[in-house]
Write a protein that holds these residues in place. Sequence first.
Motif, mmCIF file in Angstrom:
data_model
loop_
_atom_site.group_PDB
_atom_site.id
_atom_site.type_symbol
_atom_site.label_atom_id
_atom_site.label_comp_id
_atom_site.label_asym_id
_atom_site.label_seq_id
_atom_site.Cartn_x
_atom_site.Cartn_y
_atom_site.Cartn_z
ATOM 1 N N THR A 10 16.839 -24.875 -22.704
ATOM 2 C CA THR A 10 17.998 -25.475 -22.051
ATOM 3 C C THR A 10 17.682 -26.940 -21.773
ATOM 4 O OG1 THR A 10 18.520 -23.355 -21.018
ATOM 5 C CG2 THR A 10 19.599 -25.312 -20.102
ATOM 6 N N PRO A 11 18.072 -27.833 -22.685
ATOM 7 C CA PRO A 11 17.817 -29.263 -22.476
ATOM 8 C C PRO A 11 18.613 -29.789 -21.284
ATOM 9 C CG PRO A 11 18.495 -28.816 -24.746
ATOM 10 C CD PRO A 11 18.711 -27.569 -23.963
ATOM 11 N N ASP A 12 18.180 -30.916 -20.758
ATOM 12 C CA ASP A 12 18.908 -31.557 -19.664
ATOM 13 C C ASP A 12 20.245 -32.096 -20.165
ATOM 14 O OD1 ASP A 12 16.885 -31.262 -17.579
ATOM 15 O OD2 ASP A 12 15.696 -32.611 -18.831
ATOM 16 N N LEU A 13 20.262 -32.608 -21.384
ATOM 17 C CA LEU A 13 21.478 -33.133 -22.007
ATOM 18 C C LEU A 13 21.506 -32.729 -23.464
ATOM 19 C CD1 LEU A 13 20.990 -36.896 -21.057
ATOM 20 C CD2 LEU A 13 22.389 -35.296 -19.808
ATOM 21 N N VAL A 14 22.674 -32.471 -23.980
ATOM 22 C CA VAL A 14 22.837 -32.373 -25.432
ATOM 23 C C VAL A 14 23.936 -33.351 -25.824
ATOM 24 C CG1 VAL A 14 21.985 -30.025 -25.716
ATOM 25 C CG2 VAL A 14 24.401 -30.381 -25.310
ATOM 26 N N LEU A 15 23.699 -34.051 -26.904
ATOM 27 C CA LEU A 15 24.677 -34.977 -27.458
ATOM 28 C C LEU A 15 25.079 -34.413 -28.809
ATOM 29 C CD1 LEU A 15 22.439 -36.823 -25.754
ATOM 30 C CD2 LEU A 15 24.045 -38.589 -26.421
ATOM 31 N N PRO A 16 26.092 -33.554 -28.834
ATOM 32 C CA PRO A 16 26.457 -32.854 -30.066
ATOM 33 C C PRO A 16 26.783 -33.801 -31.227
ATOM 34 C CG PRO A 16 27.588 -31.880 -28.195
ATOM 35 C CD PRO A 16 26.913 -33.127 -27.704
ATOM 36 N N LYS A 17 27.455 -34.911 -30.938
ATOM 37 C CA LYS A 17 27.824 -35.873 -31.981
ATOM 38 C C LYS A 17 26.598 -36.387 -32.729
ATOM 39 C CE LYS A 17 30.004 -40.412 -32.472
ATOM 40 N NZ LYS A 17 30.695 -41.483 -31.747
ATOM 41 N N TYR A 18 25.486 -36.536 -32.010
ATOM 42 C CA TYR A 18 24.256 -37.068 -32.584
ATOM 43 C C TYR A 18 23.257 -35.970 -32.952
ATOM 44 C CZ TYR A 18 26.046 -41.358 -30.469
ATOM 45 O OH TYR A 18 26.829 -42.413 -30.100
ATOM 46 N N GLY A 19 23.541 -34.740 -32.563
ATOM 47 C CA GLY A 19 22.618 -33.641 -32.816
ATOM 48 C C GLY A 19 21.344 -33.750 -32.001
ATOM 49 N N LEU A 20 21.457 -34.292 -30.776
ATOM 50 C CA LEU A 20 20.286 -34.541 -29.945
ATOM 51 C C LEU A 20 20.197 -33.571 -28.768
ATOM 52 C CD1 LEU A 20 20.532 -38.434 -29.679
ATOM 53 C CD2 LEU A 20 18.977 -37.121 -31.139
ATOM 54 N N ALA A 21 19.003 -33.084 -28.536
ATOM 55 C CA ALA A 21 18.677 -32.307 -27.345
ATOM 56 C C ALA A 21 17.700 -33.160 -26.544
ATOM 57 C CB ALA A 21 18.036 -30.981 -27.718
ATOM 58 N N VAL A 22 18.093 -33.542 -25.332
ATOM 59 C CA VAL A 22 17.308 -34.489 -24.532
ATOM 60 C C VAL A 22 16.722 -33.781 -23.316
ATOM 61 C CG1 VAL A 22 17.362 -36.673 -23.267
ATOM 62 C CG2 VAL A 22 18.844 -36.354 -25.272
ATOM 63 N N PHE A 23 15.423 -33.934 -23.164
ATOM 64 C CA PHE A 23 14.712 -33.400 -22.009
ATOM 65 C C PHE A 23 14.185 -34.584 -21.204
ATOM 66 C CE2 PHE A 23 14.462 -30.135 -25.219
ATOM 67 C CZ PHE A 23 14.638 -28.947 -24.529
#
Length: 148
Positions: free
Chosen positions: A54-67
């Motif tokens: 469960t990442p802190d943020l996901v940016l679906p447009k960029y395909g990013l999972a941010v921790f």
Amino acid sequence: MTERKPSGWVTTTAGRHLAGRRKTNTEPELELRRALHRKGARFRLHRRIAVGCTPDLVLPKYGLAVFVDGDYWHSCPVHTSKRTFNGPNSRAWAEKFQRNTERDRRSTAIAEDHGWTVVRVWECAIRADVASCADQVLAGISPSPVPD
């Protein structure tokens, strides 16, 4: 949900300040979210990609999972490389930080296995230059930790 204390745990006043620390919506996380939003990025908060991730943020447009990794709890290589534990719970603390490191590795692997690019951002990097961190996140780059 509260974390279980290991058997043999000795309650002391020295660690009282650590009780009740936030796991989500921490100040570094909020700062990064504001900086990303100013740059036009839209994201989802605390979305589970899969069990154990469960990442802190996901940016679906960029395909990013941010921790967003706190320097203390996630063992920043710049700020906690010489950490030693003392006291009656020293072994339990060492084991906890080892588990945190292993969990971070597992979460990264799970997200990558599900097709996400993982970006891990250290608290110290956000505090040093949040705008630069936001730029790096949007480029899919994990900012390096920053010495004080």
